[in-house]
Design an enzyme around this catalytic site. Structure first.
Site, PDB file in Angstrom:
ATOM      1  N   SER A 180       0.831  -1.191   0.000  1.00 29.25           N
ATOM      2  CA  SER A 180       0.000   0.000   0.000  1.00 29.25           C
ATOM      3  C   SER A 180       0.876   1.255   0.000  1.00 29.25           C
ATOM      4  O   SER A 180       1.699   1.428  -0.893  1.00 29.25           O
ATOM      5  CB  SER A 180      -0.953  -0.045   1.196  1.00 29.25           C
ATOM      6  OG  SER A 180      -1.945   0.950   1.094  1.00 29.25           O
ATOM      7  N   ASP A 275      -9.361  -3.073  -6.107  1.00 29.67           N
ATOM      8  CA  ASP A 275      -8.524  -2.147  -5.349  1.00 29.67           C
ATOM      9  C   ASP A 275      -8.580  -0.756  -5.952  1.00 29.67           C
ATOM     10  O   ASP A 275      -8.589  -0.600  -7.180  1.00 29.67           O
ATOM     11  CB  ASP A 275      -7.079  -2.655  -5.343  1.00 29.67           C
ATOM     12  CG  ASP A 275      -6.234  -2.071  -4.230  1.00 29.67           C
ATOM     13  OD1 ASP A 275      -6.130  -0.840  -4.152  1.00 29.67           O
ATOM     14  OD2 ASP A 275      -5.671  -2.856  -3.450  1.00 29.67           O
ATOM     15  N   HIS A 305      -8.658  -3.925  -1.564  1.00 31.03           N
ATOM     16  CA  HIS A 305      -7.423  -3.485  -0.925  1.00 31.03           C
ATOM     17  C   HIS A 305      -7.229  -4.183   0.422  1.00 31.03           C
ATOM     18  O   HIS A 305      -8.115  -4.182   1.278  1.00 31.03           O
ATOM     19  CB  HIS A 305      -7.460  -1.974  -0.721  1.00 31.03           C
ATOM     20  CG  HIS A 305      -6.144  -1.380  -0.324  1.00 31.03           C
ATOM     21  ND1 HIS A 305      -5.109  -1.239  -1.221  1.00 31.03           N
ATOM     22  CD2 HIS A 305      -5.679  -0.904   0.854  1.00 31.03           C
ATOM     23  CE1 HIS A 305      -4.071  -0.691  -0.608  1.00 31.03           C
ATOM     24  NE2 HIS A 305      -4.392  -0.481   0.650  1.00 31.03           N
TER      25      HIS A 305
END
Length: 334
Positions: A180, A275, A305
């Site tokens: 991330s 995502d 995500h």
């Protein structure tokens, strides 16, 4: 009909409509990845919610048995900054099977998370790969905007490279891995490493946060869970300052904005099709390939995500992690 009754009916109707919409969104996720937390909507898009996550939700995790951990403090990579970076170094007690080393960069939207939160994850990597893993506790925005986090991450990588010159690690087997926001910082650190002469065998980017503009225009079906468009806008604004379009004199601030990607380390990029970062990650992978950089791109249908954190035992997430570990082992063995 009394006013309070009308208000109650209106509230119930609104709540029912919201739940029906949310349920339809959850159905987009692969059945094995659906989780009760998919129904929670609390985006990290203001200081109060950020404080809630930082002080109540996020707690340190334990170091796994069979792994020794060393806590170091090293100078950050900026001559005018006297900050000492906390670095955790994990080593399998049974010994290493490779002289390579890995730098782990935690996620958290550039505004939350910590190395201690990932003690279990980092020590698991050390066990799975049979190597030394370093995890950097970089400074967080908004209290520490760019370039604090980048300088801290690069200092950690430079420490590994320096240890390699002393014979502790093989300098040809250094890798960086992040998820991330940590994936975005890993990409930026890999760019700076190239520019400053530190060779990397691989940059592993797990659903990396690469473009500051994501979340400013509608993206139907993407970014509904874990990390939302409003959270992304808040994270980038906290990191870059209010004028998020001004990059003058700020290289590496937004990894995807680097024009010349040639010569960068080979990349493994993994991302789910639901995502928020799906499109930007595919664009970066395509640009890397066009620049002659080897890229192993893994996309997962029905994955949102950080689904690997909520449903780590789901078959698709086991395959996702196996693909990542395979790429890392290949780089560490080459």
């Amino acid at each position: 009909m009394k006013a309070w009754t009308i208000a109650a009916l209106a509230a119930a109707t609104g709540a029912g409509a919201w739940f029906a919409r949310r349920h339809r969104q959850v159905q987009l996720a692969h059945p094995s990845l659906r989780h009760r937390l998919n129904y929670r909507v609390l985006p990290v898009n203001n200081p109060l919610v950020l404080a809630y996550y930082q002080h109540i939700v996020h707690k340190p995790t334990p170091v796994l048995e069979g792994v020794s951990v060393e806590h170091l403090q090293i100078p950050t990579a900026a001559p005018d900054d006297d900050h000492l970076v906390d670095l955790y170094v994990y080593t399998p007690q049974a010994g290493v099977t490779s002289r390579g080393a890995l730098l782990w960069v935690h996620g958290g939207g550039l505004i939350m998370g910590s190395a201690a939160l990932d003690h279990t994850h980092s020590s698991q990597l050390a066990l799975d790969l049979g190597i030394t893993v370093a995890s950097v506790d970089y400074r967080l925005a908004p209290h520490h905007p760019f370039p604090a986090a980048l300088n801290d991450c690069f200092a950690a990588l430079a420490w590994l490279a320096d240890e390699a010159t002393k014979g502790r690690f093989d300098p040809a087997r250094l890798v960086i891995l992040g998820a991330s926001a940590g994936g975005g910082l890993a990409a930026a650190t890999a760019q700076r490493a190239h520019d400053e002469g530190i060779a990397l065998a691989l940059q592993g980017l797990i659903y990396p946060m690469l473009e500051s503009g994501t979340g400013h225009t509608p993206m139907p079906g993407k970014g509904e869970f874990s990390w939302t468009p409003s959270a992304n806008r808040y994270g980038w604004r906290s990191y870059l300052g209010r004028d998020v379009t001004n990059r003058d004199g700020r290289p590496y601030a937004v990894p995807a904005e680097r024009e010349d990607l040639s010569g960068l380390a080979p990349a493994w990029i993994g991302v789910g099709e639901l995502d928020l970062f799906y499109d930007e990650d595919l664009r970066y992978a395509a640009r890397l390939r066009a620049a002659g950089v080897p890229v192993d791109l893994v996309t997962v249908p029905g994955m949102y995500h950080a689904a690997d954190g909520l449903r780590p035992e789901a078959p698709a997430m086991l395959e996702f992690r196996a693909a990542m570990l395979s790429a890392l082992r290949g780089a560490l063995a080459s």
